[in-house]
Every structure is written in C-alpha cells, then in structure tokens.
Write a protein that holds these residues in place. Structure first.
Motif, PDB file in Angstrom:
ATOM      1  N   LEU A 189     -19.805  91.331  27.193  1.00 43.40           N
ATOM      2  CA  LEU A 189     -18.618  91.128  26.362  1.00 43.40           C
ATOM      3  C   LEU A 189     -18.044  92.457  25.903  1.00 43.40           C
ATOM      4  CD1 LEU A 189     -16.846  88.966  24.901  1.00 43.40           C
ATOM      5  CD2 LEU A 189     -18.375  89.279  22.928  1.00 43.40           C
ATOM      6  N   GLN A 196     -11.319  89.794  29.513  1.00 50.03           N
ATOM      7  CA  GLN A 196     -12.700  90.036  29.889  1.00 50.03           C
ATOM      8  C   GLN A 196     -12.817  89.922  31.413  1.00 50.03           C
ATOM      9  OE1 GLN A 196     -15.059  90.846  27.594  1.00 50.03           O
ATOM     10  NE2 GLN A 196     -13.606  90.561  25.890  1.00 50.03           N
ATOM     11  N   SER A 210      -9.337  86.808  26.652  1.00 51.04           N
ATOM     12  CA  SER A 210     -10.506  86.561  25.792  1.00 51.04           C
ATOM     13  C   SER A 210     -10.356  85.282  24.971  1.00 51.04           C
ATOM     14  CB  SER A 210     -10.717  87.756  24.855  1.00 51.04           C
ATOM     15  OG  SER A 210     -10.946  88.943  25.582  1.00 51.04           O
TER      16      SER A 210
END
Length: 239
Positions: A189, A196, A210
């Motif tokens: 993360l 991401q 995200s």
C-alpha cells in the motif's frame, strides 16, 4: 459507468435508507425504525446484486433474528448513536488483536461524532451480510466467503462496478475494468497515493484509484446469537 448496474436491495441498503430520516433520532426510537425495516425486507423479493464475484449481498435472511439485528445496527450507525451501537455489542466484544475489548472501550472509540470508526461502520453497514461457519453472521459479506489464493496482506477488494484499470495513474484511457473483484497490491500500500498499482488474477498489472480499493483485512464485524439475543462479538481489522 458501462455495463448493467442492478440495484442492491439487500437489508443493509434498505436499512440505511430508512435510517436517513433518523439522523437525530434518540436511541429508544432506533429499535422501532429497525423493526419496521426488517419487516419490509422479510416481505420483499429476493434481492439482485451488483456485478462481480464479491459484490455485496445478503445471505443472512434465513438466519432467525439476523435481519432485524443488522437493521438495528445500520440505524444506530446512521444516527451516530454510540450508546445504541454499544447496546448491540457483547460485554466482551473483541476490538483488536492486542487484548482490547469491552463496551466501554467501544464507546470511547465512538465518543466523537467524527471519530474514524464511524466511517468504518458506515462501510460495514453497506457491504452486505454473510453467514459464517460458526453459525453467526459476518459483515461485510465477502469476509465470510472463501477467498482466492492471494496474500491477505496484499489482497484488496475492488469496490464498485466497471472500475477503470489504467496502465499508469496519468493514462487518459482505461485498459479495462473490474467489478467487485479481488486484486493484489504489487508493491504494498502506498498511503496517500490517489492510485495503487495492482496485480490482477491473470497476472497483468495496472493502476486503480485508491478510493475503489478495500483491504480484505479491513474492519469486519462478527455477530452471534446468545440465548436468542444477537450481539456483536468481534469488531476488528488486521490479522
């Protein structure tokens, strides 16, 4: 958004709609509201669900008392009524994996109307309900299901239908879409990043916003019936 979007008419969504008019409702009214919602749900047709293998759904309709319990929970969360939420919890409710437990601790976590836990409970109330192997219920629905063979620490649920997957965060066009599916974070993360990098089930990589990703280890609620009374026994995240 492309593709067919079907209405999620499960218990949690209906409960939240009913609770919208109860923003300032005192605790004593929440139970009546929830019971009305539960009665409505019990008489409704089998709900359709959104596209995708992990789309929210309600598998708890056949569990006696579960619908009414989830309706009460959703109404209490919508009203931001910490006392009502705590009343639904077992005295020894588990709150983390470090020994944190109990109603008093739960009340402390919900003391402020803008406490971070409220947003987490909002999400739980909208992500469906699944029956678990212990005879109780689990929110979100997908947390009670068998997961694909992925590392739980990297696994993320794509929360939405036809969510764009891009070759890079700045790419103008999507290389494809995913709907309520499971992916893995490529390099872990990236906190605060708008996108991401993920790995899909076919091994291809891409970038997803995200806001459309939720860790499989994020908050999940487990409730069980003790002597005919449903209570939250665990409200945790992580592993």
């Amino acid at each position: 958004m492309t593709g067919t979007t079907r209405t999620l008419a499960g218990l949690s969504a209906i409960a939240l709609v009913a609770a919208c008019s109860q923003d300032n409702a005192p605790s004593e009214k929440i139970s009546d509201v929830a019971e009305t919602v539960a009665d409505t749900v019990e008489g409704s047709a089998t709900p359709t669900v959104a596209d995708g293998p992990y789309a929210p759904r309600n598998d708890c309709r056949e569990v006696p008392g579960a619908d009414a319990f989830v309706a009460r929970f959703a109404a209490a969360v919508k009203a931001r009524d910490a006392q009502a939420v705590a009343a639904l919890a077992a005295p020894d409710v588990k709150l983390d994996f470090g020994g944190g437990a109990g109603k008093e601790r739960l009340l402390a976590m919900l003391a402020a109307k803008d406490a971070p836990l409220w947003a987490e409970l909002d999400a739980l109330a909208s992500l469906g309900c699944g029956q678990n192997e212990q005879g109780g219920i689990t929110l979100p629905w997908y947390a009670a299901q068998a997961m694909a063979d992925v590392d739980p620490g990297k696994a993320m649920i794509v929360t939405g239908e036809s969510v764009p997957v891009r070759a890079s965060p700045s790419a103008a066009r999507a290389m494809g879409t995913l709907s309520w599916d499971i992916v893995s974070l490529k390099d872990g993360l990236q906190p605060g990043a708008p996108f991401q990098q993920i790995v899909m089930s076919d091994g291809k990589t891409g970038f997803i916003a995200s806001d459309n990703l939720r860790s499989v280890l994020d908050y999940r609620l487990i409730a069980s019936s003790r002597d005919g009374k449903w209570s939250i026994t665990s409200l945790v995240k992580g592993d």
